[in-house]
Design a protein around this motif. Structure first.
Motif, PDB file in Angstrom:
ATOM      1  N   GLY A   7     -10.180  -3.696 -62.840  1.00 32.90           N
ATOM      2  CA  GLY A   7     -10.912  -2.444 -62.345  1.00 32.90           C
ATOM      3  C   GLY A   7     -12.286  -2.793 -63.089  1.00 32.90           C
ATOM      4  O   GLY A   7     -12.374  -3.707 -63.660  1.00 32.90           O
ATOM      5  N   ARG A   8     -12.950  -1.668 -62.808  1.00 31.71           N
ATOM      6  CA  ARG A   8     -14.373  -1.656 -63.488  1.00 31.71           C
ATOM      7  C   ARG A   8     -14.324  -0.920 -64.928  1.00 31.71           C
ATOM      8  O   ARG A   8     -13.166  -0.345 -65.275  1.00 31.71           O
ATOM      9  CB  ARG A   8     -15.284  -0.903 -62.547  1.00 31.71           C
ATOM     10  CG  ARG A   8     -15.358  -1.508 -61.317  1.00 31.71           C
ATOM     11  CD  ARG A   8     -16.615  -1.059 -60.346  1.00 31.71           C
ATOM     12  NE  ARG A   8     -17.975  -1.798 -60.976  1.00 31.71           N
ATOM     13  CZ  ARG A   8     -19.087  -1.136 -60.879  1.00 31.71           C
ATOM     14  NH1 ARG A   8     -19.250   0.053 -60.375  1.00 31.71           N
ATOM     15  NH2 ARG A   8     -20.062  -1.763 -61.459  1.00 31.71           N
ATOM     16  N   THR A  20     -16.031  -8.302 -70.598  1.00 32.50           N
ATOM     17  CA  THR A  20     -17.330  -8.850 -70.555  1.00 32.50           C
ATOM     18  C   THR A  20     -17.929  -9.535 -71.515  1.00 32.50           C
ATOM     19  O   THR A  20     -17.458  -9.060 -72.742  1.00 32.50           O
ATOM     20  CB  THR A  20     -18.078  -7.412 -70.097  1.00 32.50           C
ATOM     21  OG1 THR A  20     -18.100  -6.601 -71.404  1.00 32.50           O
ATOM     22  CG2 THR A  20     -17.727  -6.759 -69.051  1.00 32.50           C
ATOM     23  N   PHE A  21     -18.901 -10.364 -71.437  1.00 27.85           N
ATOM     24  CA  PHE A  21     -19.589 -11.158 -72.524  1.00 27.85           C
ATOM     25  C   PHE A  21     -20.155 -10.240 -73.238  1.00 27.85           C
ATOM     26  O   PHE A  21     -20.271 -10.447 -74.572  1.00 27.85           O
ATOM     27  CB  PHE A  21     -20.384 -12.416 -71.909  1.00 27.85           C
ATOM     28  CG  PHE A  21     -21.774 -11.761 -71.632  1.00 27.85           C
ATOM     29  CD1 PHE A  21     -22.664 -11.679 -72.163  1.00 27.85           C
ATOM     30  CD2 PHE A  21     -21.994 -11.602 -70.377  1.00 27.85           C
ATOM     31  CE1 PHE A  21     -24.074 -11.478 -71.920  1.00 27.85           C
ATOM     32  CE2 PHE A  21     -23.348 -11.282 -69.950  1.00 27.85           C
ATOM     33  CZ  PHE A  21     -24.128 -11.036 -70.787  1.00 27.85           C
ATOM     34  N   LYS A  22     -20.693  -8.979 -72.789  1.00 32.16           N
ATOM     35  CA  LYS A  22     -21.579  -7.909 -73.573  1.00 32.16           C
ATOM     36  C   LYS A  22     -20.662  -7.424 -74.694  1.00 32.16           C
ATOM     37  O   LYS A  22     -20.860  -7.455 -75.956  1.00 32.16           O
ATOM     38  CB  LYS A  22     -22.049  -6.992 -72.859  1.00 32.16           C
ATOM     39  CG  LYS A  22     -23.317  -7.559 -72.004  1.00 32.16           C
ATOM     40  CD  LYS A  22     -23.707  -6.295 -71.098  1.00 32.16           C
ATOM     41  CE  LYS A  22     -25.009  -6.836 -70.355  1.00 32.16           C
ATOM     42  NZ  LYS A  22     -25.803  -5.579 -69.560  1.00 32.16           N
ATOM     43  N   ALA A  36     -13.216 -13.095 -72.307  1.00 33.30           N
ATOM     44  CA  ALA A  36     -14.630 -13.077 -71.635  1.00 33.30           C
ATOM     45  C   ALA A  36     -15.400 -14.294 -71.376  1.00 33.30           C
ATOM     46  O   ALA A  36     -15.099 -15.251 -71.988  1.00 33.30           O
ATOM     47  CB  ALA A  36     -15.678 -12.307 -72.757  1.00 33.30           C
ATOM     48  N   PRO A  37     -15.834 -14.251 -70.177  1.00 34.65           N
ATOM     49  CA  PRO A  37     -16.675 -15.606 -69.977  1.00 34.65           C
ATOM     50  C   PRO A  37     -17.832 -15.599 -70.880  1.00 34.65           C
ATOM     51  O   PRO A  37     -18.444 -14.635 -71.354  1.00 34.65           O
ATOM     52  CB  PRO A  37     -16.975 -15.622 -68.504  1.00 34.65           C
ATOM     53  CG  PRO A  37     -17.065 -13.976 -68.188  1.00 34.65           C
ATOM     54  CD  PRO A  37     -16.026 -13.332 -69.048  1.00 34.65           C
ATOM     55  N   THR A  96     -10.802  -5.248 -67.104  1.00 32.04           N
ATOM     56  CA  THR A  96     -12.039  -4.687 -66.703  1.00 32.04           C
ATOM     57  C   THR A  96     -13.109  -5.620 -66.811  1.00 32.04           C
ATOM     58  O   THR A  96     -13.366  -6.344 -67.811  1.00 32.04           O
ATOM     59  CB  THR A  96     -12.154  -3.400 -67.171  1.00 32.04           C
ATOM     60  OG1 THR A  96     -12.358  -3.471 -68.634  1.00 32.04           O
ATOM     61  CG2 THR A  96     -10.949  -2.560 -66.833  1.00 32.04           C
ATOM     62  N   CYS A  97     -14.382  -5.238 -66.159  1.00 30.73           N
ATOM     63  CA  CYS A  97     -15.647  -5.905 -66.237  1.00 30.73           C
ATOM     64  C   CYS A  97     -16.672  -4.996 -65.334  1.00 30.73           C
ATOM     65  O   CYS A  97     -16.082  -3.889 -64.631  1.00 30.73           O
ATOM     66  CB  CYS A  97     -15.647  -7.240 -65.863  1.00 30.73           C
ATOM     67  SG  CYS A  97     -15.391  -7.660 -63.973  1.00 30.73           S
TER      68      CYS A  97
END
Length: 133
Positions: A7-8, A20-22, A36-37, A96-97
């Motif tokens: 999901g988001r 997320t990378f963030k 995370a990528p 999620t991302c």
């Protein structure tokens, strides 16, 4: 048996694993950081897709993204298998991302449909991908 959803950001509730990378840049350790990528992969792929805001990053094609991401996951699995096992021993996980719903080229699908089932098999654990939230 772990039930894995995708999901988001914000859709996973207590089961959410932000990949997320963030987010990974803000934490010191943990499974989110391992899944995370890298920023270079993500921003290079955005440049490759034509987003000129990311033109300073080297372009990363779909295949390069997949190859580099899977290589980093293999390295992380080799170095931190216990964190992967802990994730797969949960009852429910939501990966999620920021990618839009049902965007076929997204690392969360690579995780849910390809990587995590293989990790579960390695550990002898049951696994079920439930789909998108």
């Amino acid at each position: 048996m772990v039930q894995v959803w995708t999901g988001r950001i914000g859709e996973g509730g207590q089961s959410e694993v932000n990949t997320t990378f963030k987010y990974a840049k803000t934490i010191r350790a943990g499974i989110s950081k391992l899944l995370a990528p890298s920023e270079a992969i993500v921003k290079g792929h955005k440049h490759y897709a034509g987003d000129m805001r990311f033109r300073k990053w080297d372009k990363v094609s779909d295949q390069q993204y997949k190859d580099r991401y899977l290589e980093s996951l293999r390295d992380n699995f080799r170095d931190y298998p216990d964190l992967f096992r802990d994730l797969l021993e949960r009852e429910v996980v939501t990966i999620t991302c920021y990618c839009g719903k049902h965007k076929r080229f997204c690392h969360r699908y690579m995780l849910a449909e390809y990587v995590l089932p293989r990790c579960a098999t390695y550990f002898g654990l049951s696994y079920r991908y439930m789909g998108e939230r």
